[in-house]
Design a protein around this motif. Sequence first.
Motif, PDB file in Angstrom:
ATOM      1  N   THR A 187      -6.686   4.808   0.085  1.00  0.00           N
ATOM      2  CA  THR A 187      -5.618   4.291   1.398  1.00  0.00           C
ATOM      3  C   THR A 187      -6.330   4.936   2.562  1.00  0.00           C
ATOM      4  O   THR A 187      -6.508   4.164   3.770  1.00  0.00           O
ATOM      5  CB  THR A 187      -4.385   4.892   1.192  1.00  0.00           C
ATOM      6  OG1 THR A 187      -4.109   4.450   0.011  1.00  0.00           O
ATOM      7  CG2 THR A 187      -3.452   4.574   2.187  1.00  0.00           C
ATOM      8  N   ASP A 237       0.816  -1.300  -0.300  1.00  0.00           N
ATOM      9  CA  ASP A 237      -0.115  -0.092   0.140  1.00  0.00           C
ATOM     10  C   ASP A 237       0.856   1.415  -0.023  1.00  0.00           C
ATOM     11  O   ASP A 237       0.455   2.292  -0.576  1.00  0.00           O
ATOM     12  CB  ASP A 237      -0.906   0.136   1.253  1.00  0.00           C
ATOM     13  CG  ASP A 237      -2.023  -0.791   1.081  1.00  0.00           C
ATOM     14  OD1 ASP A 237      -2.173  -1.830   0.075  1.00  0.00           O
ATOM     15  OD2 ASP A 237      -2.938  -1.097   2.150  1.00  0.00           O
ATOM     16  N   LEU A 294      -2.376   3.341   7.240  1.00  0.00           N
ATOM     17  CA  LEU A 294      -2.010   2.152   6.469  1.00  0.00           C
ATOM     18  C   LEU A 294      -2.112   0.902   7.779  1.00  0.00           C
ATOM     19  O   LEU A 294      -2.386   0.093   7.393  1.00  0.00           O
ATOM     20  CB  LEU A 294      -0.349   2.359   6.044  1.00  0.00           C
ATOM     21  CG  LEU A 294      -0.260   3.006   4.801  1.00  0.00           C
ATOM     22  CD1 LEU A 294       1.348   3.591   4.601  1.00  0.00           C
ATOM     23  CD2 LEU A 294      -0.829   2.265   3.745  1.00  0.00           C
TER      24      LEU A 294
END
Lengths: 360, 360
Positions: free
Chosen positions: A269, A242, B187
């Motif tokens: 994200t 990511d 994240l």
Amino acid sequence: MRVHVVGTGLIGTSLGLALTRHGDEVTLEDAIPTHAALARDLGAGRLPTAGEEPDPELVVVAAPPDVVARCVLGALVRFPEAAVTDVASVKGTVLAAVRAAGGDTTRYCGSHPMAGRERSGAVAGRHDLFDGRAWVLTPTPDTRPEVTARVAEVARATGAAVREVPPDVHDRAVAAVSHVPQLAASLVAARLEDLDEDAVALAGQGLRDVTRIAASDPHLWTQILAGNARAVRAVLTGLADDLTAVVAALAALEAGDDAPGARGTIARTIAAGNAGQARIPGKHGGASTVYETVRVLVPDEPGQLGRLFADVGEIGANIEEFHLDHGLGQDFGVAEVDVVPAAAAALAEGLAGRGWRIHG
Amino acid sequence: MRVHVVGTGLIGTSLGLALTRHGDEVTLEDAIPTHAALARDLGAGRLPTAGEEPDPELVVVAAPPDVVARCVLGALVRFPEAAVTDVASVKGTVLAAVRAAGGDTTRYCGSHPMAGRERSGAVAGRHDLFDGRAWVLTPTPDTRPEVTARVAEVARATGAAVREVPPDVHDRAVAAVSHVPQLAASLVAARLEDLDEDAVALAGQGLRDVTRIAASDPHLWTQILAGNARAVRAVLTGLADDLTAVVAALAALEAGDDAPGARGTIARTIAAGNAGQARIPGKHGGASTVYETVRVLVPDEPGQLGRLFADVGEIGANIEEFHLDHGLGQDFGVAEVDVVPAAAAALAEGLAGRGWRIHG
């Protein structure tokens, strides 16, 4: 119950203190005899007398992560009637080592109390360290039910809430909810090491929250992360993928304003983070609850928080979460009082009526 | 001062409310006239009458990040006597666009109030949003001193603490202290999206802290991150390099127990985080101070926190930081009370003497 504790650091000593208060019979040992004697002096249990071999119903190995498996194997051989547990943060590696060495896995049930302090050693021990914390038990199909029950009984005696999960599930879970967050906090905090003083001065509450656990002990965490390498790497690899996508999106945006897809990557994200964050259990381990935050300006003088909480009590609101934040260069803080949504308006109004400044 | 506010969302409306209370003369406009009328109804200022052209001393552009530069350019042309500022979170892109279009940079001073809420729009506006927050000013060598002074005066009128730094320094700073922490939190939180319920249930306070800001708005953050792409990417690239080294170290540890250097890589990563975290300013924007934490068990009943703070006040300790944490499946919380080290022992003793259970 007769409990023998191997390793009298923070966890072993705290366990001895808790069980002694509970009325259990605790014997202590440590690779460094002075450490065991110190735990004894603090009231964590007694040392075996010269030539006495303890006869425990349960052995708890509370040694540093790297030597746990060896200590568990030793205890299984030395105490053939006893149940054996350990309290290491990673369970799969210990179990694999015990199995590989032919240890008696019918009498072994790994466990992991989710409790700790920023200090270590016997002197940091507290009889109530486990009170209100989760204590995860990781029995295998080999483990005899009465062995698991004995570990659970001792965990509950310390005030902990017992949960049972398989060892590999535990290790994958802590990789995601504990080990990777620790690494992420460290990696973010490491960016500040060489930053200008002027830049660091712009730090706000967000940065403080993200990096709080970056203050953790490197030696302990190296052992924990090395012991859970496979599960941690699996989660980190997903994170790194990511991250790579975000870096590529930012590079495309730098190169030209159009950058088709780049903004979508960034938005996805942040949105995935929204979804993950919403799953974290709230108070009492229940499902995530959305609270409403009432922000109150609190002058930086002794007694002001007391007055605030007395007023909140009078208004009749139950505080779900509370955080105090301090402004830059100002002599007051901002108290964030989280309450159930239905109570927020009345609380804000009631506090304003009592002279408090409600903050945006 | 006569201030014209362009954009009446959360920040523009809050600014109007603050300046109106301060006695300034505020006029409002918004691309969507209903929004400006709403801000007017909330008390943030007045709308220009039909055919009236405002004559402001300062124009504050509080539009969404993507349209800020266009609005600044428009204001410089439309109000040739006025100083112009904006409140976007990224300063370099706005300045570059103003310069590229030949805008009068002698009358432009960018700025960035370090304040916000999790809600947006005029109705979320608060007159005290900026109270006690930092407000960064980013004048260039072109900016006339009286222009910078006018922006500073308005910032101070809202209760904010003014700091001056060059635009590129600001953008690099917020990349490290705000934008990268936001991405890291997202994240880490994204890893939880597909995790088993049993695994998520093991979440503790560390994970909650690391991921709190992962709840932020994807649309706003996409504009912010895209606007600061270069600086964010520079910090992220350093983070990604460290992450790659950690992943390689974990792979080496998985492959074989010996793995020379792997443990060193992990330990250095955690230690670098220690060093960076220690640089974050504490209370009042001063140097980082180490406080001692006294942990107290607080029954989950209304009034208990009030009693706790009343007792802390009686003991005479000044609380530096305060956090309330809840245990899993237990009807009480753990209050973490941070005080200066010299006050910790007396506080713990005093609380214990008043019947509180001090927690490890």
